[in-house]
Design a protein around this motif. Structure first.
Motif, PDB file in Angstrom:
ATOM      1  N   VAL A  79       8.512  -8.923  -0.625  1.00 45.73           N
ATOM      2  CA  VAL A  79       7.250  -8.806  -1.365  1.00 45.73           C
ATOM      3  C   VAL A  79       7.441  -9.437  -2.742  1.00 45.73           C
ATOM      4  N   ASN A  80       6.537 -10.284  -3.138  1.00 48.66           N
ATOM      5  CA  ASN A  80       6.685 -11.139  -4.313  1.00 48.66           C
ATOM      6  C   ASN A  80       6.493 -10.379  -5.623  1.00 48.66           C
ATOM      7  N   ILE A  81       7.567 -10.277  -6.430  1.00 46.91           N
ATOM      8  CA  ILE A  81       7.431  -9.574  -7.711  1.00 46.91           C
ATOM      9  C   ILE A  81       6.676 -10.420  -8.732  1.00 46.91           C
ATOM     10  N   ASN A  82       6.543 -11.704  -8.486  1.00 45.15           N
ATOM     11  CA  ASN A  82       5.841 -12.595  -9.421  1.00 45.15           C
ATOM     12  C   ASN A  82       4.385 -12.831  -9.035  1.00 45.15           C
ATOM     13  N   GLN A  83       3.901 -12.115  -8.033  1.00 51.52           N
ATOM     14  CA  GLN A  83       2.520 -12.285  -7.593  1.00 51.52           C
ATOM     15  C   GLN A  83       1.551 -11.954  -8.728  1.00 51.52           C
ATOM     16  N   ALA A  84       0.686 -12.892  -9.064  1.00 52.35           N
ATOM     17  CA  ALA A  84      -0.342 -12.662 -10.086  1.00 52.35           C
ATOM     18  C   ALA A  84      -1.667 -12.383  -9.386  1.00 52.35           C
ATOM     19  N   ASP A  85      -2.364 -11.333  -9.843  1.00 53.34           N
ATOM     20  CA  ASP A  85      -3.670 -11.049  -9.255  1.00 53.34           C
ATOM     21  C   ASP A  85      -4.711 -12.020  -9.815  1.00 53.34           C
ATOM     22  N   ASN A  86      -5.950 -11.822  -9.470  1.00 54.09           N
ATOM     23  CA  ASN A  86      -6.994 -12.764  -9.883  1.00 54.09           C
ATOM     24  C   ASN A  86      -7.213 -12.793 -11.387  1.00 54.09           C
ATOM     25  N   GLU A  87      -6.753 -11.760 -12.087  1.00 51.80           N
ATOM     26  CA  GLU A  87      -6.850 -11.719 -13.548  1.00 51.80           C
ATOM     27  C   GLU A  87      -5.562 -12.194 -14.215  1.00 51.80           C
ATOM     28  N   GLY A  88      -4.603 -12.586 -13.379  1.00 48.60           N
ATOM     29  CA  GLY A  88      -3.342 -13.074 -13.923  1.00 48.60           C
ATOM     30  C   GLY A  88      -2.314 -12.000 -14.193  1.00 48.60           C
ATOM     31  N   ASN A  89      -2.585 -10.767 -13.775  1.00 50.46           N
ATOM     32  CA  ASN A  89      -1.644  -9.663 -14.003  1.00 50.46           C
ATOM     33  C   ASN A  89      -0.600  -9.586 -12.901  1.00 50.46           C
ATOM     34  N   THR A  90       0.658  -9.488 -13.280  1.00 49.62           N
ATOM     35  CA  THR A  90       1.764  -9.328 -12.338  1.00 49.62           C
ATOM     36  C   THR A  90       2.142  -7.858 -12.238  1.00 49.62           C
ATOM     37  N   PRO A  91       2.925  -7.465 -11.236  1.00 45.08           N
ATOM     38  CA  PRO A  91       3.406  -6.086 -11.174  1.00 45.08           C
ATOM     39  C   PRO A  91       4.142  -5.667 -12.442  1.00 45.08           C
ATOM     40  N   PHE A  92       4.911  -6.581 -13.021  1.00 39.61           N
ATOM     41  CA  PHE A  92       5.635  -6.279 -14.252  1.00 39.61           C
ATOM     42  C   PHE A  92       4.668  -5.939 -15.382  1.00 39.61           C
ATOM     43  N   MET A  93       3.581  -6.669 -15.486  1.00 35.34           N
ATOM     44  CA  MET A  93       2.582  -6.379 -16.516  1.00 35.34           C
ATOM     45  C   MET A  93       1.957  -5.006 -16.297  1.00 35.34           C
ATOM     46  N   ASN A  94       1.659  -4.684 -15.038  1.00 40.43           N
ATOM     47  CA  ASN A  94       1.097  -3.364 -14.740  1.00 40.43           C
ATOM     48  C   ASN A  94       2.054  -2.251 -15.149  1.00 40.43           C
ATOM     49  N   ALA A  95       3.341  -2.470 -14.893  1.00 36.77           N
ATOM     50  CA  ALA A  95       4.344  -1.475 -15.273  1.00 36.77           C
ATOM     51  C   ALA A  95       4.417  -1.354 -16.790  1.00 36.77           C
ATOM     52  N   ALA A  96       4.393  -2.482 -17.486  1.00 39.14           N
ATOM     53  CA  ALA A  96       4.464  -2.466 -18.950  1.00 39.14           C
ATOM     54  C   ALA A  96       3.272  -1.749 -19.553  1.00 39.14           C
ATOM     55  N   ALA A  97       2.140  -1.809 -18.893  1.00 43.25           N
ATOM     56  CA  ALA A  97       0.928  -1.192 -19.421  1.00 43.25           C
ATOM     57  C   ALA A  97       0.926   0.324 -19.301  1.00 43.25           C
ATOM     58  N   SER A  98       1.603   0.861 -18.275  1.00 41.65           N
ATOM     59  CA  SER A  98       1.442   2.304 -18.058  1.00 41.65           C
ATOM     60  C   SER A  98       2.664   3.067 -17.557  1.00 41.65           C
ATOM     61  N   ASN A  99       3.700   2.381 -17.103  1.00 42.17           N
ATOM     62  CA  ASN A  99       4.860   3.089 -16.557  1.00 42.17           C
ATOM     63  C   ASN A  99       5.890   3.313 -17.654  1.00 42.17           C
ATOM     64  N   LYS A 100       6.275   4.553 -17.860  1.00 42.87           N
ATOM     65  CA  LYS A 100       7.181   4.877 -18.960  1.00 42.87           C
ATOM     66  C   LYS A 100       8.654   4.857 -18.560  1.00 42.87           C
ATOM     67  N   ASP A 101       8.942   4.356 -17.383  1.00 42.65           N
ATOM     68  CA  ASP A 101      10.310   4.319 -16.875  1.00 42.65           C
ATOM     69  C   ASP A 101      10.863   2.896 -16.981  1.00 42.65           C
ATOM     70  N   THR A 102      11.845   2.694 -17.826  1.00 45.17           N
ATOM     71  CA  THR A 102      12.413   1.355 -18.001  1.00 45.17           C
ATOM     72  C   THR A 102      13.099   0.859 -16.726  1.00 45.17           C
ATOM     73  N   ALA A 103      13.555   1.782 -15.881  1.00 43.94           N
ATOM     74  CA  ALA A 103      14.198   1.368 -14.627  1.00 43.94           C
ATOM     75  C   ALA A 103      13.207   0.625 -13.732  1.00 43.94           C
ATOM     76  N   THR A 104      11.941   1.056 -13.751  1.00 44.68           N
ATOM     77  CA  THR A 104      10.917   0.363 -12.971  1.00 44.68           C
ATOM     78  C   THR A 104      10.674  -1.029 -13.532  1.00 44.68           C
ATOM     79  N   LEU A 105      10.581  -1.138 -14.856  1.00 44.97           N
ATOM     80  CA  LEU A 105      10.383  -2.447 -15.467  1.00 44.97           C
ATOM     81  C   LEU A 105      11.549  -3.377 -15.154  1.00 44.97           C
ATOM     82  N   ALA A 106      12.766  -2.826 -15.166  1.00 47.47           N
ATOM     83  CA  ALA A 106      13.947  -3.647 -14.885  1.00 47.47           C
ATOM     84  C   ALA A 106      13.891  -4.230 -13.480  1.00 47.47           C
ATOM     85  N   LEU A 107      13.380  -3.453 -12.522  1.00 46.23           N
ATOM     86  CA  LEU A 107      13.276  -3.946 -11.147  1.00 46.23           C
ATOM     87  C   LEU A 107      12.256  -5.074 -11.025  1.00 46.23           C
ATOM     88  N   LEU A 108      11.219  -5.004 -11.840  1.00 49.98           N
ATOM     89  CA  LEU A 108      10.104  -5.939 -11.711  1.00 49.98           C
ATOM     90  C   LEU A 108      10.155  -7.085 -12.707  1.00 49.98           C
TER      91      LEU A 108
END
Length: 492
Positions: free
Chosen positions: A284-313
């Protein structure tokens, strides 16, 4: 131009902030107060109709706390609580009472003219909101339908009431009710999601198996629905759910019409590192950008408080990728995440000087994040400190010329303005519309406190706008000030 600006700024300031209103304290409603207690609270000056920052009012709190019918109807009879009053998420009282299965209040509101065709900010009617909540009191649906609600209505995603209800309908009471009313287990939404897919959101494997036995189909998008779900623990579905879906030969790399894969959803949830790692290993592509240009990493940065999740993405390309609005992961974290995540991104080399498509820098998003209450204020202070220590200049104006003062004035909080004062930002700077912060305050203020504070730190009352208007002239047209008979002579 001036009147358009006035309407804009007044609109921003219309959120009412509750101060010491007992009826807006959820702890009060947890005590199950009787009518006499509620009446006494009103007699003491507690407003029965005030909206808090999130647009909840005492009536909504009473309904959601399952207060007695006499308490709720008493509150509904108070001035400012008309049946179709808009509250949180653009919902009226019949939304909340229907979702709670409160038939007496639903019938009362219908008798008072409650509108049943109103749609909330998530695209649901009162009937749809109740179904989505899995409310099993079918008499509530009967009452709404008898009053004109359409049992065959679909939400903005094209889902029938049966589809929206089935994931939370553990005993299938509501599902059977809707089938009896002409809906079908074979219904699909506009994207082709089936009843099976909707149940995948809940992670109820037994129910999914039951639906298969009834001939219900499934699609790859069941993976996306499962990733959206909260799971039994509230933090997301676990590996057994996804492994079950894989056993049906479904493809986890599916992308929906919005350009999102399942990592976009998992990125927002806590404690999903095992699932995220698994699906990354499955391609599954971690660099996939949605139609607004948001990647999974951006979603994590916006709301996930776990740095381990950001590190994975963390994207292989660049941590400074921006979406179509020009927001980077750091800007998103500054706006809505914790100081720890901001620090993590800074340490990873996030660009402090990136600006969005409108020319707004990180200071713009820092001010957006401000909340003067308790822990939120502490988080704001900590994020400000992280940025300053990293070398970011908070005094650099935005592309439109707005300084921190211009950005902060809509918050209506002197404490925030005092923080800015320590940064030595020019209080008389004009933005590209020719407005100083005093001009904006003159249009926004509900009393004279902020206006007088700005004068005390050097704001020039003789400064004029591009239309040769002074703060005094703008304040004369401020309805909050005129209706409250606030003297503005000190601005002359």
């Amino acid at each position: 131009m001036k009147r358009l600006l006035t309407l804009l700024f007044v609109g921003v300031s219309l959120l009412t902030q509750a101060q010491n209103n007992t009826l807006l304290d959820q702890a009060f409603w947890k005590t199950n107060p009787d009518l006499a207690t509620v009446k006494a609270a009103v007699e003491k000056g507690n407003s029965p109709s005030e909206l808090n920052r999130s647009s909840f009012d005492p009536v909504v709190y009473a309904i959601n706390a399952n207060a007695s019918t006499e308490v709720i109807t008493f509150l509904l009879e108070q001035k400012g609580n008309e049946p179709n009053k808009i509250t949180h998420d653009s919902r009226t009282y019949i939304f909340w009472s229907a979702a709670r299965g409160n038939l007496p209040v639903v019938e009362y509101l219908i008798s008072k003219g409650a509108k049943l065709d109103l749609v909330d900010s998530h695209g649901s009617t009162a009937l749809g909101f109740a179904a989505n909540a899995g409310q099993a009191n079918t008499k509530v649906y009967d009452a709404l339908v008898s009053a004109g609600a359409d049992i065959k209505q679909k939400n903005q995603e094209g889902a029938s009431l049966l589809l929206t209800a089935i994931a939370n309908d553990k005993d299938q009471v509501l599902t059977n009710y809707f089938i009896a009313k002409g809906l079908s287990l074979q219904d699909t939404d506009a994207a082709g999601n089936t009843a099976f897919n909707y149940v995948a959101r809940s992670g109820n494997i037994d129910l999914m198996k039951s639906l298969l036995q009834k001939g219900v189909k499934y699609t790859d998008q069941a993976f996306l629905m499962a990733a959206q779900g909260r799971g039994a623990a509230g933090s997301g579905n676990g590996m057994p759910v996804y492994q079950y879906l894989e056993s049906l030969k479904l493809k986890p790399a599916v992308v929906n019409k919005n350009g999102e894969n399942l990592l976009h959803y998992l990125a927002r949830k806590p404690n999903q590192q095992e699932v995220i790692s698994y699906f990354i290993s499955r391609g599954v592509n971690i660099n996939q950008a949605d139609n607004e240009g948001n990647t999974p990493f951006m979603n994590a940065a916006a709301s996930n408080k776990d740095t381990a999740t950001l590190a994975l993405l963390l994207p292989a390309k660049s941590i400074n990728l921006a979406n179509k609005k020009g927001l980077t992961a750091l800007a998103m974290a500054v706006r809505s995440n914790s100081p720890g995540i901001v620090q993590y991104l800074v340490n990873k080399g996030a660009d402090l000087n990136a600006v969005d498509a409108a020319g707004n820098n990180l200071a713009f998003y820092l001010i957006q994040s401000y909340n003067g209450q308790g822990p939120a204020q502490e988080a704001f202070n900590a994020k400000m400190k992280v940025l300053q220590q990293a070398g970011f200049s908070l005094t650099t104006p935005q592309k439109d010329g707005n300084t921190l003062y211009h950005l902060a004035i809509a918050k209506g909080d002197i404490a925030l303005l005092k923080k800015i004062e320590t940064l030595q930002v020019d209080v008389n700077a004009k933005n590209k519309e020719g407005l100083t912060v005093l001009h904006k305050a003159a249009m926004l203020s509900k009393d004279d406190s902020i206006l007088k504070y700005l004068l005390s730190i050097g704001a020039k009352k003789e400064a004029t706008t591009a239309f040769e208007e002074t703060a005094w002239q703008l304040a004369k047209e401020n309805e909050f000030l005129t209706k409250s008979h606030v003297s503005i002579d000190f601005l002359k």
